[in-house]
Design a protein around this motif. Structure first.
Motif, PDB file in Angstrom:
ATOM      1  N   VAL A   9       0.856  -1.181   0.000  1.00 45.91           N
ATOM      2  CA  VAL A   9       0.000   0.000   0.000  1.00 45.91           C
ATOM      3  C   VAL A   9       0.892   1.231   0.000  1.00 45.91           C
ATOM      4  O   VAL A   9       1.833   1.321   0.803  1.00 45.91           O
ATOM      5  N   VAL A  10       0.612   2.158  -0.909  1.00 43.70           N
ATOM      6  CA  VAL A  10       1.314   3.442  -0.928  1.00 43.70           C
ATOM      7  C   VAL A  10       0.455   4.427  -0.146  1.00 43.70           C
ATOM      8  O   VAL A  10      -0.613   4.835  -0.611  1.00 43.70           O
ATOM      9  N   PRO A  11       0.860   4.818   1.054  1.00 41.56           N
ATOM     10  CA  PRO A  11      -0.053   5.576   1.927  1.00 41.56           C
ATOM     11  C   PRO A  11      -0.370   6.982   1.450  1.00 41.56           C
ATOM     12  O   PRO A  11      -1.462   7.483   1.692  1.00 41.56           O
ATOM     13  N   ASP A  12       0.564   7.665   0.778  1.00 42.68           N
ATOM     14  CA  ASP A  12       0.313   9.047   0.376  1.00 42.68           C
ATOM     15  C   ASP A  12       1.021   9.321  -0.941  1.00 42.68           C
ATOM     16  O   ASP A  12       1.772   8.494  -1.469  1.00 42.68           O
ATOM     17  N   GLU A  13       0.789  10.519  -1.473  1.00 40.83           N
ATOM     18  CA  GLU A  13       1.350  10.885  -2.769  1.00 40.83           C
ATOM     19  C   GLU A  13       2.860  11.064  -2.692  1.00 40.83           C
ATOM     20  O   GLU A  13       3.582  10.736  -3.645  1.00 40.83           O
ATOM     21  N   ALA A  14       3.366  11.584  -1.589  1.00 41.64           N
ATOM     22  CA  ALA A  14       4.811  11.764  -1.457  1.00 41.64           C
ATOM     23  C   ALA A  14       5.534  10.415  -1.495  1.00 41.64           C
ATOM     24  O   ALA A  14       6.598  10.279  -2.115  1.00 41.64           O
ATOM     25  N   THR A  15       4.954   9.416  -0.858  1.00 43.79           N
ATOM     26  CA  THR A  15       5.560   8.082  -0.895  1.00 43.79           C
ATOM     27  C   THR A  15       5.506   7.494  -2.296  1.00 43.79           C
ATOM     28  O   THR A  15       6.449   6.830  -2.743  1.00 43.79           O
ATOM     29  N   ARG A  16       4.407   7.741  -3.017  1.00 43.69           N
ATOM     30  CA  ARG A  16       4.304   7.231  -4.383  1.00 43.69           C
ATOM     31  C   ARG A  16       5.373   7.846  -5.283  1.00 43.69           C
ATOM     32  O   ARG A  16       6.008   7.157  -6.085  1.00 43.69           O
ATOM     33  N   VAL A  17       5.586   9.147  -5.143  1.00 41.64           N
ATOM     34  CA  VAL A  17       6.625   9.804  -5.942  1.00 41.64           C
ATOM     35  C   VAL A  17       7.995   9.238  -5.602  1.00 41.64           C
ATOM     36  O   VAL A  17       8.839   9.015  -6.481  1.00 41.64           O
ATOM     37  N   ARG A  18       8.218   8.968  -4.344  1.00 40.81           N
ATOM     38  CA  ARG A  18       9.514   8.432  -3.945  1.00 40.81           C
ATOM     39  C   ARG A  18       9.739   7.022  -4.495  1.00 40.81           C
ATOM     40  O   ARG A  18      10.845   6.685  -4.939  1.00 40.81           O
ATOM     41  N   VAL A  19       8.692   6.203  -4.496  1.00 37.80           N
ATOM     42  CA  VAL A  19       8.827   4.851  -5.048  1.00 37.80           C
ATOM     43  C   VAL A  19       9.075   4.912  -6.552  1.00 37.80           C
ATOM     44  O   VAL A  19       9.904   4.168  -7.099  1.00 37.80           O
ATOM     45  N   GLU A  20       8.377   5.812  -7.246  1.00 37.40           N
ATOM     46  CA  GLU A  20       8.590   5.939  -8.685  1.00 37.40           C
ATOM     47  C   GLU A  20      10.004   6.418  -8.997  1.00 37.40           C
ATOM     48  O   GLU A  20      10.628   5.958  -9.962  1.00 37.40           O
ATOM     49  N   ARG A  21      10.528   7.327  -8.203  1.00 40.78           N
ATOM     50  CA  ARG A  21      11.904   7.777  -8.412  1.00 40.78           C
ATOM     51  C   ARG A  21      12.902   6.672  -8.089  1.00 40.78           C
ATOM     52  O   ARG A  21      13.973   6.599  -8.714  1.00 40.78           O
ATOM     53  N   LEU A  22      12.569   5.826  -7.140  1.00 36.17           N
ATOM     54  CA  LEU A  22      13.440   4.686  -6.846  1.00 36.17           C
ATOM     55  C   LEU A  22      13.525   3.749  -8.048  1.00 36.17           C
ATOM     56  O   LEU A  22      14.618   3.303  -8.430  1.00 36.17           O
ATOM     57  N   PHE A  23      12.389   3.461  -8.676  1.00 39.61           N
ATOM     58  CA  PHE A  23      12.408   2.617  -9.866  1.00 39.61           C
ATOM     59  C   PHE A  23      13.113   3.315 -11.023  1.00 39.61           C
ATOM     60  O   PHE A  23      13.817   2.664 -11.814  1.00 39.61           O
ATOM     61  N   ALA A  24      12.936   4.631 -11.144  1.00 40.23           N
ATOM     62  CA  ALA A  24      13.613   5.351 -12.223  1.00 40.23           C
ATOM     63  C   ALA A  24      15.125   5.302 -12.055  1.00 40.23           C
ATOM     64  O   ALA A  24      15.873   5.110 -13.025  1.00 40.23           O
ATOM     65  N   ALA A  25      15.605   5.461 -10.829  1.00 38.62           N
ATOM     66  CA  ALA A  25      17.047   5.399 -10.588  1.00 38.62           C
ATOM     67  C   ALA A  25      17.593   4.001 -10.861  1.00 38.62           C
ATOM     68  O   ALA A  25      18.665   3.842 -11.470  1.00 38.62           O
ATOM     69  N   ALA A  26      16.874   2.978 -10.422  1.00 34.49           N
ATOM     70  CA  ALA A  26      17.332   1.609 -10.677  1.00 34.49           C
ATOM     71  C   ALA A  26      17.344   1.306 -12.169  1.00 34.49           C
ATOM     72  O   ALA A  26      18.242   0.613 -12.669  1.00 34.49           O
ATOM     73  N   TRP A  27      16.365   1.833 -12.910  1.00 31.25           N
ATOM     74  CA  TRP A  27      16.329   1.601 -14.359  1.00 31.25           C
ATOM     75  C   TRP A  27      17.497   2.298 -15.054  1.00 31.25           C
ATOM     76  O   TRP A  27      18.077   1.746 -15.993  1.00 31.25           O
ATOM     77  N   GLN A  28      17.872   3.482 -14.610  1.00 32.41           N
ATOM     78  CA  GLN A  28      19.004   4.173 -15.222  1.00 32.41           C
ATOM     79  C   GLN A  28      20.298   3.389 -15.033  1.00 32.41           C
ATOM     80  O   GLN A  28      21.111   3.271 -15.958  1.00 32.41           O
TER      81      GLN A  28
END
Length: 709
Positions: A9-28
């Protein structure tokens, strides 16, 4: 080891943005490593002289050249560290441990390309991949020798704490996870309120409310839609997650340069009691937790995140499956004949003496099963194919409408434009061109399809099509498991099948194979035999030729179109039956010199001739080899189309619409001509076969009244 999927569960929008940036960094990082690996592989293959240089040890020159290029696991890990250090933002999200595991994944693909497997095959060159195909961030395994050492992604909390926090208020407060698992299979009767699903049509066509009693399982948890992140105990301003005994959560410490603290994602467990035996098995002992991977999955509403937990236990086996495998007859030997549209299985008692077979609690008779698609299943498949074809047509129309400049007009559209030009009418814009795609002289499209503009409706239809395909694949796999379990429960786990290449069947009868999926059924049968304590052996068709022989050993040549077996030639035994069932019965008497080598298979015709006399196959209609003597008990899930559990849908009542409707001529005069009639004489010149003008009704309408007889 086994893997358990835990929805997050992604509790809030700030956490969702952080998870998406985590995947973006790993993909790079992974994209950069794949580019490096591809360049190093090309350099390795280009230097033929370096790889073929003479050396005292064979292959030493090639190994030295790979080490010089950094084409190794350690070399790619060092490259990942360099990418991480050279970047200014990746350290805010990734640690060196995560970068190392990403490099290990890239090296696994490179290794499959450089070195052949046991069959001598190699994979292709490593590719860069796409952002949408990147769905997993690997985690580091937990140390089981040093306490409280678990880097990167970690799972904290306990199953008891999760149950205490989100327990269903209707259940007692002292409920433990063991007691919750014991509630599985206990129904709770609930009287449903009259809603849309509980309404039916009466004889007058009006909807009438119907109250009926439904049965559903017990809900153990009552988790809110937005689950807050759990708060661990703290000491001196530092969170102590190892002391956390509350709800389950995935914790990630972040990168070394990150200043936003730890990333906490709550875990949402299944609420029904039917899943709690599995949860108790996987999550009841935290010492078995080994490794966590963060996975994302695309849905119609965006990305959905999951945690794949690897535990140091074998896969969970439900009690019903365990009981079925224990009850499987071990004293039988059987044969399987796989076909494009059916699967025939015949088994005999392993002991030729019927009295001894009864002592071993084994049915002394011959048992045969012929599995085919039922009419209901065929109807379901046809409906699914029609729906899939409609979605594909909608996708093609949407692509053509959004990229009209990339397609030619169809022949019919060109003729229409030519007629308008001859009449002096302005050219009409065609919204959906129906011709071929604009291409060069060599057939290459002027614009790559991946650069086309796709509308939102196209994306929604494509996602719906992907979900339907995934659902169908899951349903086929579930059906294969059920069929395999039922076959092993009847015929035992010791089976023999011909060693055939399903790919040849796919090339010749692709549509039939897609409907029946013989390869999926045979693979599931092999797994079920191994899980029950037996094995599905494969016999070569060159040394056995089961379909061309009888149980007596007499050769009975048959073409592929002949589906009946008749041993009525010179020296034959007179056995008649179904071709597939006879071949499956003959496969039960195959012996192997080496069970791992299909070419060592031979048919023991002495034992098969003895079975003809013992089981009475030489007299009577040979029912066991003519039709199935056993019906598989594979109930489909309730609500599945085409099953007895699905109630018949009432016929839809057609409502009167105030528009022109053409139908066949009746006794009274129609206001609209039927399709095979000409128009009224007032619109065309009079001629033979003309119809009367439409009758004017009150109010000037020419349409038939709704209360027509």
């Amino acid at each position: 080891m086994s893997v358990v999927r835990l929805p997050l569960v992604v509790p809030d929008e700030a956490t969702r943005v952080r998870v998406e940036r985590l995947f973006a960094a790993a993909w790079q990082v992974k994209r950069a490593l794949r580019r490096d690996a591809r360049a190093r592989v090309d350099a390795y293959h280009a230097a033929t002289s370096r790889r073929a240089a003479l050396s005292a040890v064979p292959g030493k020159a090639a190994a030295e050249w790979r080490d010089e290029l950094g084409l190794s696991r350690a070399g790619l890990e060092r490259a990942a560290y360099r990418h991480l250090d050279a970047s200014g933002h990746l350290k805010h999200h990734l640690s060196k441990a995560v970068a190392m595991h990403i490099a290990d994944e890239v090296w696994a693909g490179v290794e499959r390309h450089l070195f052949p497997d046991a069959t001598g095959r190699r994979h292709g060159r490593p590719r860069r991949g796409s952002w949408w195909g990147f769905t997993r961030i690997p985690g580091r395994a937990r140390s089981h020798t040093r306490p409280r050492k678990w880097e990167t992604l970690r799972l904290h909390g306990t199953l008891d704490g999760h149950l205490t926090t989100y327990r269903n208020p209707a259940l007692p407060a002292e409920l433990s996870p063991v007691q919750a698992a014991a509630l599985a299979g206990q129904p709770t009767p609930v009287l449903s309120s009259p809603g849309r699903a509980g309404r039916s049509r009466g004889r007058t066509g009006r909807r009438t409310a119907v109250r009926h009693e439904q049965v559903r399982g017990i809900s153990v948890l009552a988790q809110p839609r937005r689950m807050p992140a759990p708060v661990p105990p703290a000491a001196r301003g530092k969170a102590l997650w190892w002391e956390h005994n509350g709800p389950l959560a995935i914790v990630y410490s972040g990168g070394p340069a990150g200043a936003r603290g730890e990333l906490v994602l709550p875990v949402r467990l299944p609420q029904g009691a039917g899943q709690w035996p599995h949860l108790l098995y996987a999550l009841g002992d935290p010492e078995c937790w080994h490794k966590v991977d963060l996975v994302r999955r695309a849905t119609a509403r965006g990305w959905v995140y999951e945690a794949h937990l690897m535990i140091l236990k074998p896969a969970y086996i439900p009690p019903a499956t365990r009981a079925r495998r224990v009850a499987a007859p071990q004293g039988r030997r059987g044969g399987v004949d796989g076909n494009v549209s059916n699967l025939a299985t015949v088994s005999f008692p392993a002991s030729p003496d019927p009295a001894q077979a009864r002592q071993l609690d084994v049915a002394p008779s011959v048992v045969s099963t012929r599995l085919t698609l039922s009419p209901a299943e065929r109807g379901d498949l046809e409906r699914a194919v029609r729906k899939a074809r409609g979605r594909q047509r909608a996708l093609e129309r949407s692509r053509r409408a959004a990229n009209a400049a990339q397609y030619e007009l169809s022949k019919r559209q060109r003729k229409r434009q030519k007629r308008r030009a001859e009449r002096g009418l302005p050219a009409r814009q065609v919204p959906v061109p129906g011709g071929a795609r604009r291409a060069r002289a060599d057939g290459v499209p002027l614009q790559s399809p991946r650069r086309d503009t796709l509308s939102r409706s196209h994306q929604r239809i494509r996602a719906r099509h992907a979900r339907a395909a995934a659902k169908a694949t899951k349903a086929r796999a579930g059906r294969a498991r059920q069929v395999a379990g039922a076959l092993v429960g009847v015929h035992g786990p010791h089976l023999v099948i011909e060693d055939c290449d399903i790919r040849t069947w796919q090339r010749r009868w692709g549509a039939a194979c897609a409907r029946f999926t013989p390869g999926l059924l045979i693979a599931a049968l092999a797994r079920e035999c191994a899980a029950t304590g037996g094995r599905l052996l494969r016999a070569s068709t060159f040394t056995t030729a089961l379909s061309q022989h009888c149980l007596c050993g007499h050769r009975t040549p048959k073409t592929l179109a002949e589906r009946a077996h008749r041993c009525d030639g010179a020296g034959g035994c007179g056995l008649t039956g179904d071709r597939d069932l006879v071949a499956a019965a003959l496969a039960a008497f195959i012996t192997f010199t080496d069970p791992d080598d299909p070419h060592t298979a031979r048919v023991d015709y002495r034992a098969s001739r003895h079975a003809i006399g013992v089981h009475g196959l030489s007299t009577g209609p040979q029912g066991a080899l003519t039709a199935s003597t056993d019906t598989l008990d594979t109930p489909a899930p309730p609500g599945h189309p085409g099953t007895p559990a699905t109630p018949a849908r009432p016929p839809r009542r057609r409502e009167w619409k105030n528009d022109q409707v053409a139908s066949a001529r009746r006794t009274r005069q129609r206001a609209v001509p039927t399709p095979d009639e000409t128009r009224p004489a007032d619109k065309r010149g009079g001629h033979a076969g003309q119809v009367q003008p439409p009758t004017r009704l009150s109010g000037g309408s020419t349409k038939d009244p709704p209360d027509r007889p």
